[in-house]
Design a protein around this motif. Structure first.
Motif, PDB file in Angstrom:
ATOM      1  N   SER A  47     -44.343  -3.149 -20.105  1.00  0.00           N
ATOM      2  CA  SER A  47     -43.589  -3.746 -18.999  1.00  0.00           C
ATOM      3  C   SER A  47     -43.591  -5.271 -19.012  1.00  0.00           C
ATOM      4  O   SER A  47     -42.806  -5.903 -18.296  1.00  0.00           O
ATOM      5  CB  SER A  47     -44.164  -3.253 -17.664  1.00  0.00           C
ATOM      6  OG  SER A  47     -45.559  -3.532 -17.583  1.00  0.00           O
ATOM      7  N   GLU A 100     -42.973  -9.297 -15.257  1.00  0.00           N
ATOM      8  CA  GLU A 100     -43.138  -7.853 -15.344  1.00  0.00           C
ATOM      9  C   GLU A 100     -41.808  -7.214 -14.953  1.00  0.00           C
ATOM     10  O   GLU A 100     -41.235  -7.553 -13.923  1.00  0.00           O
ATOM     11  CB  GLU A 100     -44.262  -7.367 -14.429  1.00  0.00           C
ATOM     12  CG  GLU A 100     -45.655  -7.599 -14.975  1.00  0.00           C
ATOM     13  CD  GLU A 100     -45.928  -6.771 -16.219  1.00  0.00           C
ATOM     14  OE1 GLU A 100     -45.844  -5.522 -16.142  1.00  0.00           O
ATOM     15  OE2 GLU A 100     -46.230  -7.361 -17.279  1.00  0.00           O
ATOM     16  N   GLN A 102     -39.705  -4.758 -13.340  1.00  0.00           N
ATOM     17  CA  GLN A 102     -39.854  -3.781 -12.261  1.00  0.00           C
ATOM     18  C   GLN A 102     -39.036  -2.520 -12.492  1.00  0.00           C
ATOM     19  O   GLN A 102     -39.329  -1.463 -11.928  1.00  0.00           O
ATOM     20  CB  GLN A 102     -39.470  -4.427 -10.922  1.00  0.00           C
ATOM     21  CG  GLN A 102     -40.296  -5.660 -10.583  1.00  0.00           C
ATOM     22  CD  GLN A 102     -41.788  -5.407 -10.655  1.00  0.00           C
ATOM     23  OE1 GLN A 102     -42.311  -4.605  -9.882  1.00  0.00           O
ATOM     24  NE2 GLN A 102     -42.488  -6.076 -11.572  1.00  0.00           N
ATOM     25  N   VAL A 105     -41.421  -0.234 -14.058  1.00  0.00           N
ATOM     26  CA  VAL A 105     -42.383   0.253 -13.062  1.00  0.00           C
ATOM     27  C   VAL A 105     -41.761   1.357 -12.210  1.00  0.00           C
ATOM     28  O   VAL A 105     -42.355   2.431 -12.036  1.00  0.00           O
ATOM     29  CB  VAL A 105     -42.890  -0.903 -12.174  1.00  0.00           C
ATOM     30  CG1 VAL A 105     -43.808  -0.377 -11.076  1.00  0.00           C
ATOM     31  CG2 VAL A 105     -43.608  -1.957 -13.019  1.00  0.00           C
ATOM     32  N   THR A 106     -40.596   1.124 -11.668  1.00  0.00           N
ATOM     33  CA  THR A 106     -39.961   2.125 -10.812  1.00  0.00           C
ATOM     34  C   THR A 106     -39.585   3.376 -11.605  1.00  0.00           C
ATOM     35  O   THR A 106     -39.656   4.491 -11.080  1.00  0.00           O
ATOM     36  CB  THR A 106     -38.718   1.559 -10.104  1.00  0.00           C
ATOM     37  OG1 THR A 106     -37.802   1.045 -11.089  1.00  0.00           O
ATOM     38  CG2 THR A 106     -39.092   0.450  -9.146  1.00  0.00           C
ATOM     39  N   PRO A 120     -47.526  -0.131  -9.919  1.00  0.00           N
ATOM     40  CA  PRO A 120     -47.477  -1.583  -9.695  1.00  0.00           C
ATOM     41  C   PRO A 120     -48.805  -2.270 -10.014  1.00  0.00           C
ATOM     42  O   PRO A 120     -48.818  -3.391 -10.536  1.00  0.00           O
ATOM     43  CB  PRO A 120     -47.129  -1.689  -8.201  1.00  0.00           C
ATOM     44  CG  PRO A 120     -46.431  -0.409  -7.873  1.00  0.00           C
ATOM     45  CD  PRO A 120     -47.125   0.624  -8.713  1.00  0.00           C
ATOM     46  N   SER A 123     -49.164  -2.401 -13.751  1.00  0.00           N
ATOM     47  CA  SER A 123     -48.260  -3.424 -14.278  1.00  0.00           C
ATOM     48  C   SER A 123     -48.913  -4.811 -14.209  1.00  0.00           C
ATOM     49  O   SER A 123     -48.838  -5.598 -15.160  1.00  0.00           O
ATOM     50  CB  SER A 123     -46.947  -3.416 -13.482  1.00  0.00           C
ATOM     51  OG  SER A 123     -46.174  -4.559 -13.753  1.00  0.00           O
ATOM     52  N   SER A 167     -34.458  -7.535 -12.548  1.00  0.00           N
ATOM     53  CA  SER A 167     -35.633  -6.663 -12.486  1.00  0.00           C
ATOM     54  C   SER A 167     -36.905  -7.342 -12.992  1.00  0.00           C
ATOM     55  O   SER A 167     -37.994  -6.792 -12.840  1.00  0.00           O
ATOM     56  CB  SER A 167     -35.390  -5.386 -13.302  1.00  0.00           C
ATOM     57  OG  SER A 167     -35.230  -5.698 -14.675  1.00  0.00           O
ATOM     58  N   LYS A 169     -39.866  -9.754 -12.704  1.00  0.00           N
ATOM     59  CA  LYS A 169     -40.604 -10.438 -11.637  1.00  0.00           C
ATOM     60  C   LYS A 169     -41.541 -11.470 -12.264  1.00  0.00           C
ATOM     61  O   LYS A 169     -42.419 -11.123 -13.061  1.00  0.00           O
ATOM     62  CB  LYS A 169     -41.404  -9.419 -10.831  1.00  0.00           C
ATOM     63  CG  LYS A 169     -42.131  -9.995  -9.628  1.00  0.00           C
ATOM     64  CD  LYS A 169     -42.834  -8.872  -8.854  1.00  0.00           C
ATOM     65  CE  LYS A 169     -43.531  -9.394  -7.616  1.00  0.00           C
ATOM     66  NZ  LYS A 169     -44.226  -8.296  -6.895  1.00  0.00           N
TER      67      LYS A 169
END
Length: 199
Positions: A47, A100, A102, A105-106, A120, A123, A167, A169
């Protein structure tokens, strides 16, 4: 002491950095990519993302930081901040921006619902490992660095300036360069406060 422990001790926050590095941009880019690529992540999620800035783009980042802080810090106190940013970060050879993704992650949260709350956290751990891996690699190459956190106040401008996907972060910034002055002595807390050993 192992070679790895010696490298760990050599990795320090170097605030006096310059542009007199012996490695080329291509060599530094390869070093950073390799370190991030080999850093572990939960479920091999990979990620972590990195944006590497050199030259005018590196300086542009720190101008963004200064412009952002100028609007937040009283004028009479800004001079000290400006000096720090210019001398400790902008004076360097380049900067790594750590992100990172996201979306990753999702996606994992949806795929593995039982672990959704943990992704999260994992990550953030992956990001920290990637940052540390790069920092160690730079230290081994004789390049000084620090880890900074001007996110989230610069996130929007950074994303617009370099076309960062929505996406991604922003998690940290790592200015790096030649070591112009050594770090001060590092102190350690007592082992009894940090470790417990049984068996």
């Amino acid at each position: 002491m192992s070679k790895f422990n010696a490298l760990q001790k050599n990795r320090r926050s170097i605030y006096s950095i310059g542009k007199n590095v012996t490695l080329s941009q291509d060599q530094l880019t390869a070093l950073i990519k390799d370190a991030v690529r080999e850093a572990p992540s939960s479920f091999n999620s990979q990620s972590s993302r990195a944006v590497i800035l050199f030259g005018a783009e590196h300086e542009r980042l720190w101008n963004i930081v200064l412009d952002t802080l100028r609007s937040m810090i009283p004028a009479e106190a800004f001079a000290a901040t400006e000096t720090k940013v210019n001398n400790c970060f902008k004076a360097g050879f380049g900067t790594v921006l750590y992100f990172e993704d996201q979306e990753v992650v999702t996606g994992l949260q949806q795929q593995f619902a039982a672990y959704a709350d943990n992704f999260p956290i994992w990550s953030e751990q992956a990001s920290g490992i990637a940052q540390y891996a790069v920092w160690l690699a730079l230290a081994e190459a004789g390049v000084g660095a620090t880890l900074q956190h001007y996110n989230p106040i610069i996130d929007e401008t950074v994303a617009k300036t370099w076309g960062i996907p929505a996406s991604w972060k922003l998690r940290a910034q790592m200015p790096f360069g030649s070591i112009e002055a050594a770090a001060g002595e590092k102190t350690y807390m007592d082992d009894e406060q940090r470790f417990k050993v049984f068996g």
